[in-house]
Write a protein that holds these residues in place. Structure first.
Motif, mmCIF file in Angstrom:
data_model
loop_
_atom_site.group_PDB
_atom_site.id
_atom_site.type_symbol
_atom_site.label_atom_id
_atom_site.label_comp_id
_atom_site.label_asym_id
_atom_site.label_seq_id
_atom_site.Cartn_x
_atom_site.Cartn_y
_atom_site.Cartn_z
ATOM 1 N N GLY A 47 0.811 -1.217 0.000
ATOM 2 C CA GLY A 47 0.000 0.000 0.000
ATOM 3 C C GLY A 47 0.838 1.257 0.000
ATOM 4 N N CYS A 48 1.939 1.246 0.755
ATOM 5 C CA CYS A 48 2.827 2.419 0.778
ATOM 6 C C CYS A 48 3.359 2.718 -0.615
ATOM 7 C CB CYS A 48 3.977 2.184 1.744
ATOM 8 S SG CYS A 48 3.509 2.192 3.492
ATOM 9 N N LEU A 49 3.789 1.675 -1.310
ATOM 10 C CA LEU A 49 4.289 1.862 -2.664
ATOM 11 C C LEU A 49 3.178 2.365 -3.583
ATOM 12 C CD1 LEU A 49 6.439 1.595 -4.853
ATOM 13 C CD2 LEU A 49 5.831 -0.837 -5.056
ATOM 14 N N MET A 50 1.984 1.823 -3.417
ATOM 15 C CA MET A 50 0.876 2.222 -4.270
ATOM 16 C C MET A 50 0.496 3.684 -4.044
ATOM 17 S SD MET A 50 -2.657 0.189 -5.009
ATOM 18 C CE MET A 50 -3.272 0.294 -3.345
ATOM 19 N N ILE A 51 0.548 4.126 -2.786
ATOM 20 C CA ILE A 51 0.239 5.527 -2.490
ATOM 21 C C ILE A 51 1.220 6.445 -3.195
ATOM 22 C CG2 ILE A 51 0.257 7.267 -0.661
ATOM 23 C CD1 ILE A 51 -0.890 5.131 1.206
ATOM 24 N N VAL A 52 2.496 6.081 -3.162
ATOM 25 C CA VAL A 52 3.512 6.913 -3.820
ATOM 26 C C VAL A 52 3.247 6.991 -5.320
ATOM 27 C CG1 VAL A 52 5.965 7.086 -4.399
ATOM 28 C CG2 VAL A 52 5.271 6.453 -2.075
ATOM 29 N N VAL A 53 3.006 5.835 -5.938
ATOM 30 C CA VAL A 53 2.771 5.802 -7.389
ATOM 31 C C VAL A 53 1.532 6.615 -7.759
ATOM 32 C CG1 VAL A 53 2.208 4.317 -9.343
ATOM 33 C CG2 VAL A 53 3.925 3.583 -7.678
ATOM 34 N N VAL A 56 2.026 10.504 -7.164
ATOM 35 C CA VAL A 56 2.823 11.138 -8.230
ATOM 36 C C VAL A 56 2.009 11.236 -9.513
ATOM 37 C CG1 VAL A 56 4.850 10.858 -9.704
ATOM 38 C CG2 VAL A 56 5.021 10.394 -7.244
ATOM 39 N N TRP A 57 1.303 10.165 -9.840
ATOM 40 C CA TRP A 57 0.476 10.139 -11.048
ATOM 41 C C TRP A 57 -0.619 11.202 -10.967
ATOM 42 C CZ3 TRP A 57 -2.305 5.012 -12.934
ATOM 43 C CH2 TRP A 57 -2.843 5.238 -14.210
ATOM 44 N N ALA A 58 -1.290 11.296 -9.827
ATOM 45 C CA ALA A 58 -2.362 12.271 -9.665
ATOM 46 C C ALA A 58 -1.818 13.700 -9.721
ATOM 47 C CB ALA A 58 -3.085 12.036 -8.341
ATOM 48 N N HIS A 59 -0.644 13.913 -9.109
ATOM 49 C CA HIS A 59 -0.040 15.249 -9.118
ATOM 50 C C HIS A 59 0.311 15.674 -10.538
ATOM 51 C CE1 HIS A 59 2.316 18.681 -7.798
ATOM 52 N NE2 HIS A 59 3.324 18.251 -8.549
ATOM 53 N N HIS A 63 -4.537 16.401 -10.453
ATOM 54 C CA HIS A 63 -5.634 16.025 -9.570
ATOM 55 C C HIS A 63 -5.224 16.223 -8.110
ATOM 56 C CE1 HIS A 63 -7.390 14.545 -13.137
ATOM 57 N NE2 HIS A 63 -6.756 13.374 -13.170
ATOM 58 N N ARG A 64 -6.207 16.457 -7.259
ATOM 59 C CA ARG A 64 -5.960 16.615 -5.831
ATOM 60 C C ARG A 64 -6.978 15.794 -5.043
ATOM 61 N NH1 ARG A 64 -2.406 18.426 -8.138
ATOM 62 N NH2 ARG A 64 -1.302 20.414 -7.914
ATOM 63 N N VAL A 65 -6.513 15.152 -3.959
ATOM 64 C CA VAL A 65 -7.422 14.364 -3.126
ATOM 65 C C VAL A 65 -8.476 15.255 -2.477
ATOM 66 C CG1 VAL A 65 -7.569 12.879 -1.070
ATOM 67 C CG2 VAL A 65 -5.694 12.581 -2.693
ATOM 68 N N THR A 176 -17.300 13.664 -12.550
ATOM 69 C CA THR A 176 -16.173 14.526 -12.926
ATOM 70 C C THR A 176 -14.922 14.217 -12.102
ATOM 71 O OG1 THR A 176 -16.821 16.272 -11.356
ATOM 72 C CG2 THR A 176 -17.764 16.366 -13.587
ATOM 73 N N ILE A 177 -15.087 13.447 -11.025
ATOM 74 C CA ILE A 177 -13.940 13.075 -10.195
ATOM 75 C C ILE A 177 -13.247 11.878 -10.834
ATOM 76 C CG2 ILE A 177 -13.196 12.238 -7.938
ATOM 77 C CD1 ILE A 177 -15.587 13.663 -6.721
ATOM 78 N N PRO A 178 -11.979 11.994 -11.185
ATOM 79 C CA PRO A 178 -11.273 10.901 -11.871
ATOM 80 C C PRO A 178 -11.144 9.655 -11.002
ATOM 81 C CG PRO A 178 -10.059 12.984 -12.009
ATOM 82 C CD PRO A 178 -11.123 13.168 -10.976
ATOM 83 N N PRO A 179 -11.209 8.483 -11.604
ATOM 84 C CA PRO A 179 -10.993 7.242 -10.845
ATOM 85 C C PRO A 179 -9.658 7.228 -10.122
ATOM 86 C CG PRO A 179 -11.868 6.756 -13.027
ATOM 87 C CD PRO A 179 -11.539 8.224 -13.012
ATOM 88 N N LEU A 180 -8.652 7.893 -10.690
ATOM 89 C CA LEU A 180 -7.326 7.925 -10.083
ATOM 90 C C LEU A 180 -7.368 8.543 -8.692
ATOM 91 C CD1 LEU A 180 -4.294 7.471 -10.418
ATOM 92 C CD2 LEU A 180 -4.142 9.699 -11.540
#
Length: 297
Positions: A47-53, A56-59, A63-65, A176-180
């Motif tokens: 999960g930690c690795l997935m959050i980083v990926v 970065v992809w969302a940034h 996109h913003r959480v 309008t909110i991306p799946p990412l």
């Protein structure tokens, strides 16, 4: 002639792809645990690795959480995912794997029923019959033993119900909110919970082989997240939900390739039933679409 896939066909493709990606991810996580890691430790590190990926992809995509703060269905979806995961893993460490998988196959039934009652989707007797056929195939593959059921199975039933809630909540998330972004928020919530659980269960030795398995698992889980989110946003849930059964076929293949688990004749029979039900469901949907096009023209 328009060769684009219909919304239902897109939903089926995404549901199938997402289900298979989840299965491969599960196989790789199991491989990591066999290499010495605790299961919750494995899920936390992945999960930690997935959050980083995802972050970065969302940034990079702009996109913003925080875009989700005003969207109640998105928060409900994440909450349902957290509760479902907590209940699922509480049960799976105390029950036979086959029984747990059978209980989770209640989800396609429940989603189809709720979609017909709450979302106004038209579900024919034929489609219900095909879902039942797929479920029979699942039972033939996993062959649960009644004597193995215990009160802990109720937690898995709760997990299945919250998965249904997750699907319905995803359906209502602002399109309008991306799946990412939804996937990133989900990863943050799940990883936080797994980190907390790993404090109580302990950590095993971290090896290079285990980390390699988790890195690949991370990639498949990201695919699974994105497909699962988008699958319920297009087409009818009653059409795409039964294709969760393809996960059982994928599990048989992964077990054979990764863990030398040779399927017997009854397992292959169950896989044939599952695939047949899925193909028949897709053909029924295509026929209904053609008839609707004919009437409209």
């Amino acid at each position: 002639m328009n060769r684009r896939l219909s919304p239902n066909a897109q939903g089926v493709a995404l549901m199938t792809g997402g289900s298979l990606a989840y299965v491969i991810n599960d196989g790789l996580v199991r491989e990591a645990t066999e290499r010495g890691l605790d299961v919750y430790q494995s899920l936390f590190l992945r999960g930690c690795l997935m959050i980083v990926v995802l972050a970065v992809w969302a940034h990079r995509a702009g996109h913003r959480v925080r875009d989700l703060r005003a969207d109640a269905p998105a928060r409900l979806r994440v909450g349902a995912e957290v509760v479902s995961t907590a209940c699922f893993f509480a049960g799976i460490v105390r029950l036979e794997f086959a029984n747990v998988q059978t209980i989770l196959m209640l989800v396609p039934f429940a989603v189809t029923l709720v979609a017909s009652r709450r979302l106004g989707e038209q579900v024919s007797a034929q489609r219900y019959g095909l879902i039942a056929l797929g479920f029979i195939g699942v039972v033939a593959v996993v062959r649960p033993t009644p004597g193995d059921f215990s009160p802990w199975a109720l937690l898995v039933v709760v997990a299945a119900l919250f998965l249904v809630l997750r699907e319905l909540a995803t359906r209502r998330v602002d399109p309008t909110i991306p799946p990412l972004v939804v996937a990133l928020l989900t990863a943050i919530a799940i990883t936080s919970m797994m980190g907390l659980l790993s404090v109580f269960t302990g950590w095993g030795d971290i090896t290079g082989a285990a980390i390699a398995a988790l890195v690949v698992a991370c990639g498949f889980l990201i695919v699974g997240y994105l497909c699962a989110i988008e699958a319920v946003r297009v087409g009818d849930l009653s059409v795409s939900a039964p294709f969760r059964y393809t996960a059982v076929v994928g599990a048989v293949v992964v077990g054979y390739v990764m863990f030398d688990e040779t399927p017997d004749s009854l397992t292959w029979f169950g896989c044939v039933l599952i695939v047949s039900a899925g193909v028949a469901s897709a053909r029924a949907d295509a026929l209904a679409l053609n008839q609707a096009s004919s009437h409209s023209s």
